[in-house]
Design a protein around this motif. Structure first.
Motif, PDB file in Angstrom:
ATOM      1  N   GLY A   1       0.838  -1.206   0.000  1.00  0.00           N
ATOM      2  CA  GLY A   1       0.000   0.000   0.000  1.00  0.00           C
ATOM      3  C   GLY A   1       0.867   1.249   0.000  1.00  0.00           C
ATOM      4  N   TYR A   2       1.897   1.234   0.819  1.00  0.00           N
ATOM      5  CA  TYR A   2       2.809   2.377   0.869  1.00  0.00           C
ATOM      6  C   TYR A   2       3.441   2.585  -0.510  1.00  0.00           C
ATOM      7  CZ  TYR A   2       6.555   5.494   2.357  1.00  0.00           C
ATOM      8  OH  TYR A   2       7.400   6.572   2.482  1.00  0.00           O
TER       9      TYR A   2
ATOM     10  N   SER B   1      -2.034  -7.824  -7.535  1.00  0.00           N
ATOM     11  CA  SER B   1      -3.500  -7.982  -7.475  1.00  0.00           C
ATOM     12  C   SER B   1      -4.107  -7.824  -6.082  1.00  0.00           C
ATOM     13  CB  SER B   1      -3.985  -9.272  -8.154  1.00  0.00           C
ATOM     14  OG  SER B   1      -3.772 -10.381  -7.329  1.00  0.00           O
ATOM     15  N   SER B   2      -3.315  -7.929  -5.003  1.00  0.00           N
ATOM     16  CA  SER B   2      -3.914  -7.685  -3.682  1.00  0.00           C
ATOM     17  C   SER B   2      -3.887  -6.196  -3.341  1.00  0.00           C
ATOM     18  CB  SER B   2      -3.207  -8.495  -2.598  1.00  0.00           C
ATOM     19  OG  SER B   2      -1.866  -8.102  -2.495  1.00  0.00           O
TER      20      SER B   2
ATOM     21  N   ILE C   1      -7.752  -0.356  -4.353  1.00  0.00           N
ATOM     22  CA  ILE C   1      -8.484  -1.591  -4.051  1.00  0.00           C
ATOM     23  C   ILE C   1      -7.488  -2.546  -3.390  1.00  0.00           C
ATOM     24  CG2 ILE C   1      -9.687  -3.582  -5.006  1.00  0.00           C
ATOM     25  CD1 ILE C   1     -11.365  -1.509  -6.012  1.00  0.00           C
ATOM     26  N   SER C   2      -7.800  -2.945  -2.184  1.00  0.00           N
ATOM     27  CA  SER C   2      -6.896  -3.860  -1.489  1.00  0.00           C
ATOM     28  C   SER C   2      -7.657  -5.103  -1.051  1.00  0.00           C
ATOM     29  CB  SER C   2      -6.311  -3.150  -0.264  1.00  0.00           C
ATOM     30  OG  SER C   2      -5.599  -4.072   0.513  1.00  0.00           O
ATOM     31  N   THR C   3      -7.034  -6.248  -1.250  1.00  0.00           N
ATOM     32  CA  THR C   3      -7.675  -7.509  -0.859  1.00  0.00           C
ATOM     33  C   THR C   3      -6.774  -8.292   0.094  1.00  0.00           C
ATOM     34  OG1 THR C   3      -8.853  -7.671  -2.971  1.00  0.00           O
ATOM     35  CG2 THR C   3      -8.603  -9.710  -1.711  1.00  0.00           C
ATOM     36  N   SER C   4      -7.363  -8.788   1.160  1.00  0.00           N
ATOM     37  CA  SER C   4      -6.666  -9.723   2.044  1.00  0.00           C
ATOM     38  C   SER C   4      -7.438 -11.030   2.003  1.00  0.00           C
ATOM     39  CB  SER C   4      -6.641  -9.197   3.482  1.00  0.00           C
ATOM     40  OG  SER C   4      -5.804  -8.073   3.564  1.00  0.00           O
TER      41      SER C   4
ATOM     42  N   GLY D   1      -5.883   1.430   2.882  1.00  0.00           N
ATOM     43  CA  GLY D   1      -6.653   0.298   2.354  1.00  0.00           C
ATOM     44  C   GLY D   1      -5.970  -1.032   2.626  1.00  0.00           C
ATOM     45  N   ASP D   2      -4.657  -1.051   2.433  1.00  0.00           N
ATOM     46  CA  ASP D   2      -3.886  -2.280   2.656  1.00  0.00           C
ATOM     47  C   ASP D   2      -4.036  -2.733   4.120  1.00  0.00           C
ATOM     48  OD1 ASP D   2      -2.152  -4.375   2.355  1.00  0.00           O
ATOM     49  OD2 ASP D   2      -0.446  -3.182   1.685  1.00  0.00           O
TER      50      ASP D   2
END
Ligand code: AMP
Ligand code: MG
Length: 328
Positions: free
Chosen positions: A168-169, A192-193, A231-234, A278-279
């Motif tokens: 994210g950073y 992609s995450s 857009i962040s996905t975990s 977001g991350d």
């Protein structure tokens, strides 16, 4: 005329009216993942510079590279370590996040992640006694930062892992760099995450991001169409192993137990303005689980999210409803 000459001619004509729509792309491996950056209306040089910048951040923030600043801090034996601006910033903002989310988010989880083998890829299930001991080493209040000297200090045995926020950073920094270089639109896909899109695509269409199937299937679970943002996905599917007991253990840890977070969530995707937040947020909401995430959303807002559940359900926040299409 060859195809590339035709394209160049079209591009030249288009440039008169709307700026050249040519895109430049870079694909490379950094931060343990394949990254892809596509810039519109920018130069080859801008694309090279942003790649070099992300590789530089990757080298600074790696917990495994013996030359990294994070590695130096984790092996400092309790003495103060001088950090570069970026490493200091990641830890400082990481600590702010840690304070914001309380006990679901800790930077100092690395000894626990290692016990599960997520840092070495030699997976095992630690005993309860081992986890109890290691939980004493997961306490972000023991990470002391001194802004005047740009130093960080961690007690001997403590180790930080910036895995929940580093991409994210890097995405926010990449956007700042590209904007400074006059790139008006870009898709910054850091594995992609973590994806950040800004500006308007030359063809006027919205940004489209496929959301991965949280059960690991090859077909996407759905599509997000949006005008820009992070857009962040975990997801548990990103890194996991099957234990001798047949159970699945994944890399997102609940700092309250030291075990993989099993709150009913399989994956969480968030839309925010800023990629760093977001991350961190997607990781934190994953650990909070469906009820905690809904409460956090109600109380704070300022983002949209969707959460795939182990029971097959999916929670979609009101603003995300307008952007997300679930696959058939
Ligand atoms: P992400 O894929 O962004 O959700 O980040 C997951 C990574 O963050 C893991 O691989 C760990 O390095 C780290 N991590 C796992 N659980 C947590 C947690 N509860 N708080 C902070 N970082 C975590
Ligand atoms: Mg994260």
């Amino acid at each position: 005329m060859t195809l590339s000459l035709v394209l160049a001619a079209v591009c030249l004509t288009a440039a008169v009216f709307s700026g050249c729509s040519r895109s430049v792309e870079r694909e490379f491996f950094a931060m343990d993942t394949y990254m892809r950056i596509r810039i519109y209306g920018g130069s080859e040089e801008a694309a090279d510079d942003v790649r070099a910048e992300i590789e530089r951040l990757s080298a600074l923030l790696s917990a495994t590279d013996e030359r990294s600043e994070i590695y130096a801090l984790n092996h400092s034996g309790g003495s103060a370590v001088t950090l570069s601006h970026d490493s200091f910033e990641v830890l400082k903002r990481g600590l702010d996040i840690s304070n914001e989310f309380g006990d679901v988010f800790e930077l100092t989880l690395r000894p626990i992640s290692r016990a599960w083998g997520f840092t070495e890829d030699e997976n095992r299930v630690p005993s309860d006694a081992e986890l109890k001991h290691l939980l004493e080493l997961a306490d972000d209040s023991r990470l002391i930062l001194d802004e005047r000297s740009n130093t960080a200090r961690l007690p001997d045995g403590f180790e930080v892992d910036t895995g929940a926020v580093a991409k994210g950073y890097a995405a926010d920094i990449a956007k700042a760099l590209l904007t400074e270089k006059g790139v008006e639109a870009a898709l910054i896909d850091l594995g992609s995450s973590t994806i950040l899109a800004y500006g308007n695509k030359p063809d006027g269409s919205r940004w489209k991001i496929a959301v991965k199937d949280p059960k690991g299937g090859s077909e996407p679970a759905g599509l997000i169409e949006f005008d820009g943002g992070a857009i962040s996905t975990s997801g548990g599917y990103e890194r996991y192993f099957e234990g001798p007991d047949g159970q699945i253990y994944w890399h997102i840890i609940d700092p309250r137990t030291g075990a993989p977070a099993r709150t009913g969530a399989l994956s969480v995707t968030v839309l925010t303005d800023e990629a760093f937040f977001g991350d961190a947020l997607s990781t934190a909401l994953f650990v909070m689980g469906p009820e905690g995430a809904a409460e956090y959303y109600e109380a704070h807002g300022g983002f949209e999210y969707l959460m795939f559940l182990e029971d097959g359900g999916v929670i979609i926040s009101p603003g995300m409803e307008r952007l997300f299409t679930l696959s058939e």
